[in-house]
Design an enzyme around this catalytic site. Structure first.
Site, short mmCIF file in Angstrom:
data_model
loop_
_atom_site.label_atom_id
_atom_site.label_comp_id
_atom_site.label_asym_id
_atom_site.label_seq_id
_atom_site.Cartn_x
_atom_site.Cartn_y
_atom_site.Cartn_z
N TRP A 147 44.95 35.98 40.97
CA TRP A 147 45.38 36.58 42.23
C TRP A 147 44.29 36.62 43.29
O TRP A 147 44.57 36.91 44.44
CB TRP A 147 45.85 38.03 41.98
CG TRP A 147 44.89 38.81 41.14
CD1 TRP A 147 44.94 38.97 39.77
CD2 TRP A 147 43.71 39.49 41.56
NE1 TRP A 147 43.87 39.71 39.33
CE2 TRP A 147 43.09 40.05 40.42
CE3 TRP A 147 43.09 39.69 42.81
CZ2 TRP A 147 41.90 40.77 40.47
CZ3 TRP A 147 41.91 40.41 42.87
CH2 TRP A 147 41.33 40.95 41.71
N ASN A 148 43.03 36.34 42.93
CA ASN A 148 41.97 36.65 43.91
C ASN A 148 41.82 35.59 45.00
O ASN A 148 41.46 35.92 46.13
CB ASN A 148 40.65 36.95 43.20
CG ASN A 148 40.12 35.76 42.45
OD1 ASN A 148 40.87 34.87 42.04
ND2 ASN A 148 38.83 35.72 42.25
N LYS A 171 52.12 28.15 38.18
CA LYS A 171 52.50 29.55 37.98
C LYS A 171 51.41 30.43 38.57
O LYS A 171 50.31 30.53 38.04
CB LYS A 171 52.68 29.89 36.50
CG LYS A 171 53.40 31.24 36.37
CD LYS A 171 53.07 32.01 35.11
CE LYS A 171 51.88 32.92 35.19
NZ LYS A 171 51.96 34.04 36.14
N GLU A 246 38.68 27.57 34.05
CA GLU A 246 37.73 28.18 35.00
C GLU A 246 37.82 29.68 34.77
O GLU A 246 38.80 30.31 35.15
CB GLU A 246 38.15 27.84 36.44
CG GLU A 246 38.09 26.37 36.78
CD GLU A 246 36.67 25.85 36.92
OE1 GLU A 246 35.74 26.67 37.05
OE2 GLU A 246 36.50 24.63 36.88
N CYS A 280 34.96 35.21 41.34
CA CYS A 280 34.30 34.82 40.10
C CYS A 280 32.83 34.47 40.32
O CYS A 280 32.05 34.54 39.38
CB CYS A 280 35.05 33.65 39.47
SG CYS A 280 35.26 32.29 40.60
N GLU A 379 32.21 41.72 33.45
CA GLU A 379 32.65 41.39 34.81
C GLU A 379 33.32 42.64 35.41
O GLU A 379 34.36 43.09 34.92
CB GLU A 379 33.67 40.25 34.71
CG GLU A 379 33.85 39.50 35.99
CD GLU A 379 34.86 38.36 35.84
OE1 GLU A 379 35.77 38.45 34.99
OE2 GLU A 379 34.74 37.40 36.60
P1 NDP Z 1 44.29 36.61 34.11
O1 NDP Z 1 43.64 35.81 33.05
O2 NDP Z 1 44.79 37.94 33.78
O3 NDP Z 1 45.54 35.82 34.73
C1 NDP Z 1 45.42 34.54 35.30
C2 NDP Z 1 46.76 33.84 35.23
O4 NDP Z 1 47.09 33.58 33.88
C3 NDP Z 1 47.91 34.68 35.80
O5 NDP Z 1 48.81 33.82 36.44
C4 NDP Z 1 48.51 35.28 34.54
O6 NDP Z 1 49.86 35.68 34.70
C5 NDP Z 1 48.38 34.10 33.59
N1 NDP Z 1 48.42 34.44 32.18
C6 NDP Z 1 48.14 35.62 31.58
N2 NDP Z 1 48.33 35.53 30.24
C7 NDP Z 1 48.74 34.27 30.00
C8 NDP Z 1 49.13 33.56 28.82
N3 NDP Z 1 49.12 34.14 27.61
N4 NDP Z 1 49.50 32.28 28.94
C9 NDP Z 1 49.51 31.67 30.13
N5 NDP Z 1 49.20 32.29 31.29
C10 NDP Z 1 48.79 33.57 31.22
O7 NDP Z 1 43.24 36.67 35.32
P2 NDP Z 1 43.37 37.50 36.68
O8 NDP Z 1 44.61 37.09 37.40
O9 NDP Z 1 43.12 38.94 36.39
O10 NDP Z 1 42.15 36.90 37.54
C11 NDP Z 1 40.86 37.41 37.52
C12 NDP Z 1 39.98 36.58 36.61
O11 NDP Z 1 39.95 35.24 37.07
C13 NDP Z 1 38.53 37.03 36.60
O12 NDP Z 1 38.06 37.04 35.29
C14 NDP Z 1 37.81 35.94 37.39
O13 NDP Z 1 36.46 35.79 37.07
C15 NDP Z 1 38.62 34.74 37.04
N6 NDP Z 1 38.41 33.70 38.03
C16 NDP Z 1 37.69 32.59 37.70
C17 NDP Z 1 37.42 31.63 38.65
C18 NDP Z 1 36.67 30.40 38.31
O14 NDP Z 1 36.75 29.43 39.06
N7 NDP Z 1 35.92 30.35 37.21
C19 NDP Z 1 37.87 31.77 40.04
C20 NDP Z 1 38.63 32.98 40.27
C21 NDP Z 1 38.89 33.90 39.29
P3 NDP Z 1 50.29 37.17 35.11
O15 NDP Z 1 49.05 37.87 35.61
O16 NDP Z 1 51.31 36.97 36.14
O17 NDP Z 1 50.83 37.83 33.87
#
Ligand code: NDP
Length: 475
Positions: A147-148, A171, A246, A280, A379
């Site tokens: 979401w960020n 998604k 990522e 991130c 984090e």
């Molecule tokens: P999440 O891991 O909670 O969710 C990311 C996505 O994965 C959402 O769309 C979520 O769906 C989906 N998801 C959750 N569980 C599953 C599953 N079992 N199978 C498939 N998809 C799944 O991360 P956040 O949304 O909370 O984002 C923040 C995180 O992202 C931080 O840790 C940040 O560091 C990282 N990030 C990394 C970056 C990088 O480039 N390395 C850049 C930006 C962020 P839903 O939430 O709708 O359930």
């Protein structure tokens, strides 16, 4: 209220369940959009649409794909104000930053439009045989995003996937699906054949899990938390699917005694507090040479106190709310843990006055921190800059590398030798020297250690969506 639909096979649709979720503005908790919620049936339909579209899209000429991606980028720019506003009201990012994000997403599409033309292979002569090495699209890919930076991070995936000739199902996060969906609609409206790029909504453990486990998708490109990435990698292993992950970060910033202190302080404030620290590659740990620590800290505080907090739709505002109460609570808990273990709050550490509604929090500077504190190890994803002193280069590198993460790191120094020496020793996918950002479309981005696998951006980001084939000719 705005209605956000899904896109499956070129059609704007509700989910099979007919359910809608309501998204609330984190700045005032008012409802701002209704979002069609998908389930496993919708995920499967979208994957089948992408599978059906793959033979056509993968055989379209790279030039045609390039033209379509440029048209898509233009349409995203045309709609940038609208997409940016939706982004701001769904996740709280200041409108200036939302607009920058959307325009940068359009630039990513342009970048990969051109990169897709440079699909260059090898020709190897060996006496009576010839080896031709070509790169071909992986197939249907699942693009799962957080979401960020819901628009830009999707562009980093959709751009190379489409340029490579893959078809895709995206998604977005359930917390912020609206702007990402508008972005996909714009790409689609630029003239993409039906099914080439689809978007479904729904929770990660149903819709997301289907996109990961269904054998139609050949590759998963995921950005999100490390724990989710680990689950995805395990699930993908059952079909030996390709993954790009990522994941989380915990970026150190090292400020040496010969640094431009003003430049370092200003980068620190921007990188620790921008997007309320929900980045991130945010600066999560600041290590400053003992000799300049006081001067540097004083400059950081002065700049922090100058940040304007307010309604993120106001173009003058620097910081809006955090995305959710859960995110704010975690920030508070990390600060409390640090204070209980001896840290001192130099500014912030609480909600600002005058914001009864919304998930606002003051940018916070801490001193007297150490590595026993959660804030220095986990984090936080919140607006906190913990400052710790070091003595000498060896100490700085040891502290910076003392983490399970390895996404980004920053160094401030005016010594070229020290910059190169330190940059080479830091365990991170990207190191910024005297700059506060490590993102550039031309350069690879990704993590070491538990920050991920694979690279986005640059020609390497395109390669993640390609398989390599060796064709051996007998003469
Ligand atoms: P999440 O891991 O909670 O969710 C990311 C996505 O994965 C959402 O769309 C979520 O769906 C989906 N998801 C959750 N569980 C599953 C599953 N079992 N199978 C498939 N998809 C799944 O991360 P956040 O949304 O909370 O984002 C923040 C995180 O992202 C931080 O840790 C940040 O560091 C990282 N990030 C990394 C970056 C990088 O480039 N390395 C850049 C930006 C962020 P839903 O939430 O709708 O359930």
């Amino acid at each position: 209220m705005y209605r956000s639909m899904m896109l499956i096979n070129g059609e704007r649709v509700e989910g099979a369940s007919g359910r809608f979720d309501v998204i609330h503005n984190p700045a005032n908790q008012e409802p701002v959009a209704e979002v069609a919620i998908g389930d496993v049936i919708d995920a499967v339909k979208a994957l089948e649409a992408a599978q059906h579209a793959f033979p056509g899209w993968s055989s379209v000429s790279p030039k045609r794909r390039c033209d379509l991606l440029h048209d898509a980028a233009d349409l995203v720019r045309e709609r940038a104000d609208r997409i940016a506003e939706l982004l701001t009201v769904e996740m709280g990012k200041p409108i200036r930053d939302s607009r920058r994000e959307v325009l940068s997403a359009a630039d990513s599409l342009d970048y990969f439009a051109e990169e897709g033309l440079r699909n260059i292979g090898d020709w190897i002569s060996t006496g009576d045989t010839r080896s031709i090495v070509i790169k071909q699209p992986v197939g249907v890919v699942s693009l799962i995003t957080p979401w960020n930076y819901p628009v830009e991070l999707l562009a980093w995936k959709a751009g190379p996937a489409l340029a490579a000739g893959c078809t895709a199902v995206a998604k977005p996060s359930s917390l912020a699906p609206v702007a990402a969906t508008e972005f996909v609609m714009a790409i689609n409206d630029a003239g993409l054949p039906p099914g080439v790029l689809n978007i479904v909504h729904g929770s990660g453990d149903t819709v997301g899990a289907e996109l990961v486990t269904n054998p139609i998708s050949r590759k998963i490109s995921f950005t999100g938390e490390t724990s989710t990435g680990i689950w995805i990698m395990e699930a993908a292993a059952r079909n030996l699917k390709r993954v790009s992950l990522e994941l989380g970060g915990h970026a150190p910033m090292i400020v040496f005694d010969d640094a431009d202190i003003d430049a370092a302080a200003s980068a620190c404030v921007r990188r620790a507090f921008g997007n309320m620290g929900q980045v991130c590659i945010s600066v999560n740990r600041v290590y400053v040479d003992d000799a300049i620590a006081e001067d540097f800290t004083e400059k950081v505080i002065r700049r922090t106190l100058g940040l304007r907090i307010g309604d993120p739709l106001d173009p003058e505002v620097d910081l809006g709310p955090m995305v959710s109460e859960a995110q704010r609570r975690k920030t508070r808990e990390h600060i409390e843990d640090a204070v209980n273990k001896g840290a001192q709050i130099l500014c912030g550490g609480r909600e600002p006055d005058g914001f009864a509604r919304g998930y606002y929090f003051l940018p916070t500077v801490l001193k007297d921190v150490d590595h026993t504190m959660r804030i220095m190890r986990e984090e936080t994803f919140g607006p906190v800059a913990p400052i710790m002193r070091f003595c000498g280069e060896e100490d700085a590198v040891r502290l910076a590398n003392d983490t399970q993460y390895g996404l980004a790191a920053y160094i401030y120094t005016n010594s070229l030798r020290r910059a190169v020496r330190t940059a080479e020793r830091l365990e991170a996918g990207s190191v910024g020297v005297n700059v506060g950002s490590v993102i550039d479309h031309h350069a690879p981005f990704g993590g070491w250690k538990q920050s991920g696998i694979g690279r986005e951006l640059s020609h390497r980001g395109l390669d993640e969506y390609m398989e390599i084939k060796h064709i051996r000719l007998g003469l």
